[in-house]
Motif scaffolding. Sequence first.
Motif, PDB file in Angstrom:
ATOM      1  N   ILE A   1       3.721  -4.881  12.939  1.00 13.91           N
ATOM      2  CA  ILE A   1       4.975  -3.856  12.403  1.00 13.91           C
ATOM      3  C   ILE A   1       5.978  -5.179  11.507  1.00 13.91           C
ATOM      4  N   ALA A   2       5.552  -6.351  12.273  1.00 13.51           N
ATOM      5  CA  ALA A   2       7.038  -7.205  10.837  1.00 13.51           C
ATOM      6  C   ALA A   2       6.263  -7.354   9.496  1.00 13.51           C
ATOM      7  N   LEU A   3       4.889  -7.441   9.901  1.00 14.39           N
ATOM      8  CA  LEU A   3       4.187  -7.223   8.304  1.00 14.39           C
ATOM      9  C   LEU A   3       4.912  -6.419   7.492  1.00 14.39           C
ATOM     10  N   GLY A   4       4.476  -5.174   7.879  1.00 13.68           N
ATOM     11  CA  GLY A   4       5.073  -3.948   7.624  1.00 13.68           C
ATOM     12  C   GLY A   4       6.149  -3.519   6.691  1.00 13.68           C
ATOM     13  N   VAL A   5       7.048  -4.569   7.718  1.00 18.94           N
ATOM     14  CA  VAL A   5       9.092  -4.625   7.185  1.00 18.94           C
ATOM     15  C   VAL A   5       9.277  -5.674   6.358  1.00 18.94           C
ATOM     16  N   ALA A   6       8.531  -6.407   5.961  1.00 22.45           N
ATOM     17  CA  ALA A   6       8.038  -7.385   5.238  1.00 22.45           C
ATOM     18  C   ALA A   6       7.918  -7.417   4.078  1.00 22.45           C
ATOM     19  N   VAL A   7       7.042  -5.841   3.906  1.00 25.25           N
ATOM     20  CA  VAL A   7       6.703  -5.050   3.064  1.00 25.25           C
ATOM     21  C   VAL A   7       7.654  -4.491   2.282  1.00 25.25           C
ATOM     22  N   LEU A   8       7.990  -3.902   3.112  1.00 31.03           N
ATOM     23  CA  LEU A   8       8.855  -2.494   2.495  1.00 31.03           C
ATOM     24  C   LEU A   8      10.060  -3.074   2.155  1.00 31.03           C
ATOM     25  N   ALA A   9      10.874  -4.495   2.444  1.00 30.99           N
ATOM     26  CA  ALA A   9      12.234  -4.647   2.770  1.00 30.99           C
ATOM     27  C   ALA A   9      12.171  -4.503   1.113  1.00 30.99           C
ATOM     28  N   PRO A  10      11.696  -5.547   0.342  1.00 30.74           N
ATOM     29  CA  PRO A  10      11.399  -5.853  -1.427  1.00 30.74           C
ATOM     30  C   PRO A  10      11.517  -4.526  -1.939  1.00 30.74           C
ATOM     31  N   ILE A  11      10.742  -3.103  -1.465  1.00 27.91           N
ATOM     32  CA  ILE A  11      10.856  -1.537  -1.788  1.00 27.91           C
ATOM     33  C   ILE A  11      11.668  -0.995  -1.508  1.00 27.91           C
ATOM     34  N   VAL A  12      12.270  -1.389  -0.718  1.00 23.71           N
ATOM     35  CA  VAL A  12      13.614  -0.140  -0.197  1.00 23.71           C
ATOM     36  C   VAL A  12      15.108  -1.389  -1.404  1.00 23.71           C
ATOM     37  N   VAL A  13      14.956  -2.224  -0.826  1.00 15.89           N
ATOM     38  CA  VAL A  13      15.953  -3.192  -2.100  1.00 15.89           C
ATOM     39  C   VAL A  13      16.186  -2.376  -3.539  1.00 15.89           C
TER      40      VAL A  13
ATOM     41  N   ALA B   1      11.532 -11.064   8.807  1.00 21.68           N
ATOM     42  CA  ALA B   1       9.842 -10.264   9.380  1.00 21.68           C
ATOM     43  C   ALA B   1       8.465 -11.278   8.878  1.00 21.68           C
ATOM     44  N   LEU B   2       8.371 -11.536   8.377  1.00 20.65           N
ATOM     45  CA  LEU B   2       7.460 -12.579   7.859  1.00 20.65           C
ATOM     46  C   LEU B   2       7.349 -13.736   9.308  1.00 20.65           C
ATOM     47  N   TYR B   3       7.954 -14.545   8.949  1.00 21.87           N
ATOM     48  CA  TYR B   3       8.262 -15.171  10.335  1.00 21.87           C
ATOM     49  C   TYR B   3       7.818 -14.391  12.085  1.00 21.87           C
ATOM     50  N   THR B   4       8.469 -13.765  12.352  1.00 22.73           N
ATOM     51  CA  THR B   4       8.026 -12.945  13.239  1.00 22.73           C
ATOM     52  C   THR B   4       6.508 -12.658  12.849  1.00 22.73           C
ATOM     53  N   PHE B   5       5.736 -12.262  11.964  1.00 23.25           N
ATOM     54  CA  PHE B   5       4.875 -11.854  11.893  1.00 23.25           C
ATOM     55  C   PHE B   5       3.586 -12.696  12.065  1.00 23.25           C
ATOM     56  N   VAL B   6       4.195 -14.547  11.248  1.00 23.87           N
ATOM     57  CA  VAL B   6       3.504 -15.591  11.843  1.00 23.87           C
ATOM     58  C   VAL B   6       3.471 -15.726  12.622  1.00 23.87           C
ATOM     59  N   THR B   7       4.684 -15.784  13.857  1.00 25.42           N
ATOM     60  CA  THR B   7       4.144 -16.290  15.132  1.00 25.42           C
ATOM     61  C   THR B   7       4.421 -15.640  16.474  1.00 25.42           C
ATOM     62  N   ARG B   8       3.711 -14.233  15.896  1.00 21.44           N
ATOM     63  CA  ARG B   8       3.615 -12.854  16.803  1.00 21.44           C
ATOM     64  C   ARG B   8       2.340 -13.118  17.255  1.00 21.44           C
ATOM     65  N   PHE B   9       1.820 -12.235  18.514  1.00 23.84           N
ATOM     66  CA  PHE B   9       0.141 -11.337  18.102  1.00 23.84           C
ATOM     67  C   PHE B   9       0.462  -9.783  18.466  1.00 23.84           C
ATOM     68  N   GLY B  10      -0.812  -8.731  18.531  1.00 26.38           N
ATOM     69  CA  GLY B  10      -0.425  -7.676  18.398  1.00 26.38           C
ATOM     70  C   GLY B  10       0.431  -6.198  18.063  1.00 26.38           C
ATOM     71  N   ILE B  11       0.782  -6.129  18.337  1.00 29.68           N
ATOM     72  CA  ILE B  11       1.627  -4.969  16.900  1.00 29.68           C
ATOM     73  C   ILE B  11       2.233  -5.667  16.793  1.00 29.68           C
ATOM     74  N   LEU B  12       3.253  -6.307  17.287  1.00 30.34           N
ATOM     75  CA  LEU B  12       4.850  -6.773  16.544  1.00 30.34           C
ATOM     76  C   LEU B  12       4.735  -7.103  15.903  1.00 30.34           C
ATOM     77  N   ARG B  13       3.142  -7.904  15.299  1.00 27.47           N
ATOM     78  CA  ARG B  13       2.931  -8.687  14.315  1.00 27.47           C
ATOM     79  C   ARG B  13       2.797  -7.773  13.022  1.00 27.47           C
TER      80      ARG B  13
END
Length: 438
Positions: free
Chosen positions: A70-82, A56-68
């Motif tokens: 969304i990827a940041l949100g996934v990167a934050v949520l992943a460790p919380i879910v674990v 998700a972090l890789y997607t965040f730094v390599t994409r523009f717009g809404i996808l960026r």
Amino acid sequence: MNSADTTDSRARPWWARLAFVCATAAVVVPVLAAGLFGAVALLIIGTGGVVVAVAALYTFVTRFGILRWIALGVAVLAPIVVVVSFVRANLLWAVLVSGALALVTVGAARIALRGSGVDSAMPEFSVAPPQRPFLIMNPRSGGGKVAKFDLVRKAEELGAQVALLDGPEEIDVTALAQRAVADGADLLGVAGGDGTQALVAAVAVEHDLPFLVISAGTRNHFAMDLGLDRADPTRSLDALRDGVELRVDLGTVNGRPFVNNASFGVYAEIVRSPEYRDDKTATVLALLPDLLNGDSGPKLVARIDDITVAGPQAILVSNNPYGSNDLAGLSRRLRLDRGVLGAVTLSVTSTREAVGLLRRTRLRGLSQGTAIELIVDADAPEIPAGVDGESLLLDTPVRCAIQPAALRVRVPRTRPGVRPAPAAFDWARLWQTAGSGS
């Protein structure tokens, strides 16, 4: 061998045994808490969370717009879910205990293997104190350390002539050092950043004069690798009355000296941007996607001795290699006298390759080694480069080379940062150590 060495040698087998006990316990604790299948599930969930976060972090730094975003949100949520998964299964305590035991394992193993790594002590040569030392000091460097530690007065009390870089106009540091040599200086020194250190060091090399490093810069990477006290730059001045000499290497990039490193690619392009000084975060987020995807910036080719690496996104060339776990040049170099450049190239073009970096295996896009010479070429006549923290524009092809034992560095006889190199984590050697001294 003195008594302290003997005591340390006798204790090492016990540290090795402690490492094995803790390593075993780190595996057993989650198995006892969750059962074999539960422990495997813990491992899968934890590993999966890390993989998802990195992707998700890789997607965040390599994409523009809404996808960026969304990827940041996934990167934050992943460790919380674990963590939530572990808590709901009442197994968070087992994970924490296992992690603590793993840390103890590593610490005990390092103590047990201490002294079996590469010798990091550079040879020291006895020398007479200088008679006419000349020191250049930048009062703005390191947030004003020159004034804070009263370095000018203390240096002059030791017989040094001091020149301050405090004028509104830009001062030619190289010319200033050359004039000091012409006037009879028998030692050149700098209290300032690594870029200024390198320029004066080149003059010292040219005239075969000793060079003094005063740790008054911001990061003081060169001073750190020399073992100097970075918290108190006045201790560097001890070299003027009770010093020893080290013979260390000096790197060059297109003939310009560097004491630490030269970087090319993504980092150099970002720092070169006029907007970087005003808003670093926004500039990085705006430029990274195009740079990482190859949509902007020159296409680089690195020729490392007889190896060619096409299309790396980042290249780090260092005056002697950094530790094997340091890809960004943020840590220590064990020695500065090996007569080789450190060379790291990185090219991550997909999420899979980004996740693959976690394994630290030899990937297509990652290389780390040494070289006598490194050439950086590009499809442009000039490329940005970061040389000892300074942003430059260099003509291509850029030639990086090493000058072995070129620099005579004067350092205090007693330096707080001198310590043995850590040994590589080797289970076989650790097992042999645990079985000795019984």
